[in-house]
Design a protein around this motif. Sequence first.
Motif, mmCIF file in Angstrom:
data_model
loop_
_atom_site.group_PDB
_atom_site.id
_atom_site.type_symbol
_atom_site.label_atom_id
_atom_site.label_comp_id
_atom_site.label_asym_id
_atom_site.label_seq_id
_atom_site.Cartn_x
_atom_site.Cartn_y
_atom_site.Cartn_z
ATOM 1 N N VAL A 37 -1.828 -9.027 25.030
ATOM 2 C CA VAL A 37 -0.391 -9.061 24.787
ATOM 3 C C VAL A 37 -0.135 -9.218 23.286
ATOM 4 C CG1 VAL A 37 1.763 -10.300 25.218
ATOM 5 C CG2 VAL A 37 0.093 -10.025 27.049
ATOM 6 N N LEU A 38 0.744 -8.411 22.738
ATOM 7 C CA LEU A 38 1.085 -8.469 21.311
ATOM 8 C C LEU A 38 2.239 -9.454 21.129
ATOM 9 C CD1 LEU A 38 0.884 -4.650 20.512
ATOM 10 C CD2 LEU A 38 -0.879 -6.389 20.154
ATOM 11 N N ASP A 39 1.892 -10.726 21.107
ATOM 12 C CA ASP A 39 2.921 -11.760 21.066
ATOM 13 C C ASP A 39 2.990 -12.463 19.716
ATOM 14 O OD1 ASP A 39 0.487 -12.984 21.229
ATOM 15 O OD2 ASP A 39 0.899 -14.142 23.039
ATOM 16 N N ARG A 40 2.370 -11.866 18.675
ATOM 17 C CA ARG A 40 2.440 -12.429 17.332
ATOM 18 C C ARG A 40 2.834 -11.343 16.331
ATOM 19 N NH1 ARG A 40 -3.241 -15.399 17.334
ATOM 20 N NH2 ARG A 40 -3.394 -14.365 19.355
ATOM 21 N N ALA A 41 3.267 -11.772 15.163
ATOM 22 C CA ALA A 41 3.713 -10.809 14.143
ATOM 23 C C ALA A 41 2.560 -9.952 13.651
ATOM 24 C CB ALA A 41 4.360 -11.541 12.965
ATOM 25 N N GLU A 42 1.345 -10.519 13.586
ATOM 26 C CA GLU A 42 0.156 -9.774 13.168
ATOM 27 C C GLU A 42 -1.002 -10.158 14.076
ATOM 28 O OE1 GLU A 42 -0.784 -10.474 9.099
ATOM 29 O OE2 GLU A 42 1.001 -9.461 8.319
ATOM 30 N N MET A 43 -1.772 -9.163 14.486
ATOM 31 C CA MET A 43 -2.962 -9.412 15.306
ATOM 32 C C MET A 43 -4.091 -8.533 14.801
ATOM 33 S SD MET A 43 -1.516 -10.014 19.186
ATOM 34 C CE MET A 43 -3.125 -10.586 19.742
ATOM 35 N N SER A 44 -5.203 -9.179 14.447
ATOM 36 C CA SER A 44 -6.351 -8.458 13.899
ATOM 37 C C SER A 44 -7.326 -8.083 15.014
ATOM 38 C CB SER A 44 -7.066 -9.306 12.852
ATOM 39 O OG SER A 44 -7.468 -10.551 13.412
ATOM 40 N N ILE A 45 -8.056 -6.990 14.793
ATOM 41 C CA ILE A 45 -9.054 -6.508 15.747
ATOM 42 C C ILE A 45 -10.372 -6.353 14.993
ATOM 43 C CG2 ILE A 45 -9.684 -4.687 17.384
ATOM 44 C CD1 ILE A 45 -6.747 -3.856 17.446
ATOM 45 N N GLY A 46 -11.448 -6.880 15.532
ATOM 46 C CA GLY A 46 -12.757 -6.749 14.904
ATOM 47 C C GLY A 46 -13.808 -7.538 15.645
ATOM 48 N N ARG A 47 -15.011 -7.554 15.111
ATOM 49 C CA ARG A 47 -16.089 -8.275 15.788
ATOM 50 C C ARG A 47 -16.270 -9.692 15.262
ATOM 51 N NH1 ARG A 47 -20.597 -7.995 12.519
ATOM 52 N NH2 ARG A 47 -20.597 -6.362 10.943
ATOM 53 N N ALA A 48 -15.485 -10.080 14.256
ATOM 54 C CA ALA A 48 -15.565 -11.444 13.732
ATOM 55 C C ALA A 48 -15.013 -12.430 14.751
ATOM 56 C CB ALA A 48 -14.797 -11.557 12.417
ATOM 57 N N ALA A 49 -15.582 -13.632 14.757
ATOM 58 C CA ALA A 49 -15.151 -14.642 15.722
ATOM 59 C C ALA A 49 -13.713 -15.077 15.483
ATOM 60 C CB ALA A 49 -16.083 -15.850 15.657
ATOM 61 N N ASN A 50 -13.232 -14.938 14.238
ATOM 62 C CA ASN A 50 -11.858 -15.360 13.930
ATOM 63 C C ASN A 50 -10.838 -14.238 14.094
ATOM 64 O OD1 ASN A 50 -12.738 -13.874 11.764
ATOM 65 N ND2 ASN A 50 -11.777 -15.162 10.211
#
Length: 291
Positions: A26-39
Amino acid sequence: MVFSFFRGNKPSLLQTGPGDQSRSHVLDRAEMSIGRAANADIVVDDPFLAPIHARIEKQSDGGFIIRRMGLNPIMLRGEALLQTASLKAGDSFRLGRDVEFQFLEKAPAKEAPKKEAAKADDGKPKKPLFKQPAFLAGMGLVYLAVVGIIGYVILSGGGSTEAGPTAERINAEAARIPTCIKNARRLRQVSEQTFNGAVGGRVGRDGDVTYAALSLATEPADDAALAKAAEPIVEAYKRTALAALASENRGNNTLAQSLYQQTYDLVPDVNCSAARFALQRRAATKPPARR
């Protein structure tokens, strides 16, 4: 049940891959990152993704855009994303080798009652449509657009051969393959990780010549020798793409799609225009989904 309803009514990303994975975010934030990093906000366990590969950003108008982070390759609607692009309902984008996301938009809101607008208009005579400023401005824009299109067609000699699949387009794309290999080598020098995300395929064995093998090698270095070494790939690309085009023209889209996939597998590099052409045609010949 109530939670499920409200969750499903928000914009979201449907993830497929790697492997048989399937998840919804769900896109429930202003920015959402995608990647393999744990953060990362959306963590994808795939070695072909960068730690932070892409970012989804919400705009002031409520829409969403996708932003490419660094040189990490992203395929959106069958084309390589340069930097940012707006996401429309149903859009799919691909990261790495086999990770795909589909943007799903919330259900459209019902129209608000028009009683207040009607009250505001009561007692005020309305101007004829052709005298309203908005209508006149719209007609002016249409006129400018038509004039612009006519001028473009005249100046460009009636159109470009790049617009669709033709034998000439295929030959032109095939001729660019040695340059794509040189660019892939340069990319590897800049970032091994980005190179791995952009270039796929097998290295080959027993003297097989493959796009991946030539991209990983440092020799041959001069243009003439590299073009000679890439000849088997170039010729195979032409044969396969022309067979796909013939199948497409005959209306056999199932076979055409399979052949365009084989064409892409010969040059599996999302930064190469020859590969993007194959991906675009594969998408164009995809049979419509059954309802």
